[in-house]
Design an enzyme around this catalytic site. Structure first.
Site, PDB file in Angstrom:
ATOM      1  N   GLY A 181      48.539  62.659  81.270  1.00  0.00           N
ATOM      2  CA  GLY A 181      48.845  63.745  80.343  1.00  0.00           C
ATOM      3  C   GLY A 181      50.292  64.133  80.126  1.00  0.00           C
ATOM      4  O   GLY A 181      50.552  64.971  79.267  1.00  0.00           O
ATOM      5  N   CYS A 186      51.048  62.271  74.156  1.00  0.00           N
ATOM      6  CA  CYS A 186      49.722  62.327  74.780  1.00  0.00           C
ATOM      7  C   CYS A 186      49.166  63.742  74.647  1.00  0.00           C
ATOM      8  O   CYS A 186      49.869  64.720  74.891  1.00  0.00           O
ATOM      9  CB  CYS A 186      49.822  61.961  76.264  1.00  0.00           C
ATOM     10  SG  CYS A 186      48.246  62.001  77.137  1.00  0.00           S
TER      11      CYS A 186
END
Length: 347
Positions: A181, A186
């Protein structure tokens, strides 16, 4: 349900505390590292920065350019075996030793990896890459690849906790890729609520890996050279960069002109753009977990990689590390509320 109360930190939460140093110049700092990998027994020497295996970063052109600096590229998995054969024909061993062959975990991926690795003995790195490294399927696949390639360096990920790092190393991985993450394109953390602040992930995973003789790649979250240094300071053996190396001539992204200015498209590999391009769209059972952005076109990558390496050398002079491998031993992080004075905008 339980809650962990321990504080977890990202790169924005800390700065290095400077220390007395005998170094007179950044030029005295040695960034080259030498590793002997646990399972393969292979030795490698170079600057342990890796261009990410994204199709608008990890191109063959990027591989050739970064290899001149001793830097690695994880080549994205969407090249064909014929593409690899053409690339190998035009490159020497010094370039190929800095290339990682990326793969997923399907049977087709396994066969393709075998076909690519059969082209030359000079390819030594295999990067097994899935978004969720907590799948038991990944452990099984690492064992399968290790059995097929006992003398190749295998990287696997992505994970963010020590227990899974240990499991992957015991399954046959030489290197574990760390990060869920933190990447600039992302959106996993907002789509799924899953993730781990990257600096703490690196610190905890490096501790687990090094106890078993394994290595880790800090993958994602670096927005500037100082973040690369923080990843190394936290114990990362390699640092993988996506957004910092995107937008360049060698990135192979789609170039778009708007209002007389040149831009390059950059997107996460779980984004709508990536899935439209490579998978015929987003499958009904899943959601896109990546952004698509336009970056100002930045020309050749040489200046950028030299700037990044110069920043890391400068970090080393501030804390008295004559070699990159000493940096984590010389690192004391201090918690901060701010990183820079933005009165005239960001750098």
């Amino acid at each position: 349900m339980r809650i962990e109360q321990d504080l977890k930190l990202g790169f924005k939460d800390v700065l290095f505390r400077p220390k007395r140093s005998t170094l007179k110049s950044r030029s005295q700092v040695e960034l080259t590292r030498e590793f002997t990998f646990k399972h393969s027994g292979r030795q490698w020497s170079g600057v342990p920065i890796i261009a990410a295996n994204m199709d608008s970063v990890g191109s063959f052109e990027m591989t050739a350019s970064l290899a001149k600096h001793g830097v690695m590229t994880a080549v994205h998995k969407h090249y064909t075996v014929a593409d690899w054969a053409e690339f190998i024909k035009n490159n020497d061993a010094s370039v190929l030793k800095n290339a990682m062959v990326s793969t997923g975990t399907s049977e087709a991926d396994f066969q393709k990896t075998k076909d690519i690795m059969a082209l030359t003995d000079n390819l030594i790195f295999i990067c097994i890459d899935i978004a969720n490294g907590y799948s038991e399927h990944l452990v099984d696949y690492v064992q399968k690849v290790r059995a097929e390639f006992p003398d190749k360096v295998i990287s696997a990920g992505n994970v963010v906790t020590g227990d899974m790092v240990e499991e992957l190393i015991l399954a046959g991985a030489d290197i574990v890729k760390v990060g869920i993450g933190p990447g600039s394109v992302c959106t996993t953390r907002v789509k799924t609520g899953v993730g781990y602040p990257q600096l703490s992930a690196i610190i905890e995973c490096a501790d687990a890996a090094h106890g078993l003789g394994g290595r880790i790649i800090g993958d994602g979250g670096c927005a500037c050279a100082g973040d690369v240094s923080k990843a190394f300071g936290g114990g990362a053996d390699f640092v993988m960069l996506g957004g910092m190396l995107a937008g360049h001539e060698e990135s192979n992204g789609e170039i778009i002109e708007q209002d007389g200015k040149m831009f390059m498209k950059f997107y996460g590999m779980s984004s709508q753009s990536a899935m439209d391009k490579h998978s015929g769209g987003v499958a009904k059972y899943r959601a896109a977990e990546g952004k698509t952005v336009l970056l100002p076109y930045r020309g050749p990558v040489d200046n950028t990689i030299q700037d990044i390496m110069g920043g890391v050398r400068s970090t080393c002079t501030y804390v008295g590390a004559a070699q990159l491998k000493e940096l984590t031993k010389r690192t004391t992080f201090i918690r901060v509320q701010e990183q820079e004075n933005n009165v005239f905008g960001k750098e």
